[in-house]
Design an enzyme around this catalytic site. Structure first.
Site, mmCIF file in Angstrom:
data_model
loop_
_atom_site.group_PDB
_atom_site.id
_atom_site.type_symbol
_atom_site.label_atom_id
_atom_site.label_comp_id
_atom_site.label_asym_id
_atom_site.label_seq_id
_atom_site.Cartn_x
_atom_site.Cartn_y
_atom_site.Cartn_z
ATOM 1 N N ILE A 134 38.442 -9.593 9.562
ATOM 2 C CA ILE A 134 39.068 -10.510 10.514
ATOM 3 C C ILE A 134 40.399 -9.959 11.015
ATOM 4 O O ILE A 134 41.157 -9.340 10.250
ATOM 5 C CB ILE A 134 39.288 -11.880 9.828
ATOM 6 C CG1 ILE A 134 37.937 -12.502 9.430
ATOM 7 C CG2 ILE A 134 40.077 -12.845 10.713
ATOM 8 C CD1 ILE A 134 38.052 -13.683 8.484
ATOM 9 N N CYS A 135 40.705 -10.211 12.301
ATOM 10 C CA CYS A 135 42.012 -9.903 12.886
ATOM 11 C C CYS A 135 42.245 -8.389 12.909
ATOM 12 O O CYS A 135 41.474 -7.647 13.488
ATOM 13 C CB CYS A 135 43.097 -10.664 12.114
ATOM 14 S SG CYS A 135 44.742 -10.639 12.870
ATOM 15 N N ILE A 136 43.305 -7.894 12.264
ATOM 16 C CA ILE A 136 43.602 -6.469 12.232
ATOM 17 C C ILE A 136 42.824 -5.750 11.136
ATOM 18 O O ILE A 136 42.689 -4.520 11.157
ATOM 19 C CB ILE A 136 45.124 -6.229 12.051
ATOM 20 C CG1 ILE A 136 45.510 -4.760 12.288
ATOM 21 C CG2 ILE A 136 45.564 -6.688 10.666
ATOM 22 C CD1 ILE A 136 45.202 -4.248 13.684
#
Length: 217
Positions: A134-136
Site C-alpha cells: 500500500i502507498c509507498i
C-alpha cells in the site's frame, strides 16, 4: 479462517506506518472474516518526526514498540514471522516503509530492503501466497521479488521512474482503485500517495484486502 500477515514499522506517517492505512487494513481484514497477524522489525527507527511541526526530534524510538500502539500490543517481532503460518502478507505505507523497512527514502533505486521482510515476502511469494502493498510500500517490490512485477504508487512521475529503474512495471492508478499482477499474485493501491482524506484512502485499501483474500483461494 485466513491468517493475513500485516507488517508495520512504527506509528506515524512521517517516520513509521501510516496509522490510517494500518487501521483501515486491520478493519478490512476483520470485516472480511479473516485474522490479522501483525509484525514489526525490532529495531530503532531511522528517525523520529514531530507530527505537529514536521521537524526531526532528537530522540530514538523502536519500530516494534511504536507499532504496538496501533495494534493494542498484539504485534510480534518481524524476525519471528513464518510464511508457512500465513495465507497472505500485506504491508501498509507511510514513510517508515521507505525509512525503516527499506532505505528507499535516501537511496532511491539503489535501496535495500529489511532482510526479515524480504525473506518473509519472498517465502510467501514462492508458496503462491498473495502480497498486498500500500502507498509507498510497493516501491520495495522490485527489490524484494527480483522479478518483473506490475504495481502502482499512484501517479507520482518521479517515484514511478525510480520503480521502473528498479525493474518494476509501474501502472498509473487512481486513489480508489488497485493494480493486480495476477501472475505474481501482487496487489497494490496508492492510498495516501493520492488520498486527500481517510475516506479516499479506505476505498482502495478495502479493494486491496478483498482481492488479496480472493487470491488466497
Amino acid at each position: 479462517m485466513k491468517k493475513i500477515g500485516v507488517v508495520l514499522c512504527g506509528a506515524g506517517v512521517y517516520d513509521g506506518s501510516e496509522i490510517h492505512e494500518a487501521v483501515l487494513t486491520l478493519l478490512a481484514i476483520a470485516r472480511a472474516g479473516a485474522e490479522a497477524i501483525c509484525f514489526a522489525p525490532d529495531k530503532t527507527q531511522y528517525d523520529v518526526v514531530n507530527h505537529l511541526t514536521g521537524e526531526v526530534m532528537h530522540e530514538t524510538r523502536n519500530c516494534l514498540v511504536e507499532a504496538a500502539r496501533i495494534t493494542r500490543g498484539q504485534v510480534s517481532s518481524l524476525s519471528l514471522a513464518q510464511a508457512a503460518e500465513l495465507d497472505a502478507l500485506i504491508v501498509p505505507g507511510g514513510f517508515g516503509a521507505a525509512k525503516n523497512l527499506s532505505n528507499f527514502a535516501v537511496a532511491g533505486a539503489e535501496c535495500s530492503v529489511d532482510p526479515a521482510l524480504k525473506a518473509l515476502a519472498r517465502d510467501c511469494h514462492a508458496a503462491g501466497k498473495p502480497l498486498g502493498f500500500i502507498c509507498i510500500a510497493p516501491a520495495m517490490l522490485p527489490h524484494i521479488l527480483e522479478t518483473p512485477v506490475r504495481l502502482t504508487i499512484g501517479t507520482d512521475v518521479d517515484t514511478a521512474e525510480l520503480v521502473e529503474e528498479m525493474g518494476g512495471e509501474h501502472v498509473p492508478c487512481p486513489v480508489e482503485d488497485i493494480v493486480v499482477d495476477e501472475d505474481q499474485k501482487v496487489v497494490t493501491t496508492p492510498a495516501y500517495m493520492l488520498a486527500k482524506n481517510i475516506d479516499e484512502a479506505a476505498q482502495g485499501i478495502e479493494k486491496l484486502v478483498s482481492r488479496v483474500l480472493v487470491l488466497c483461494q
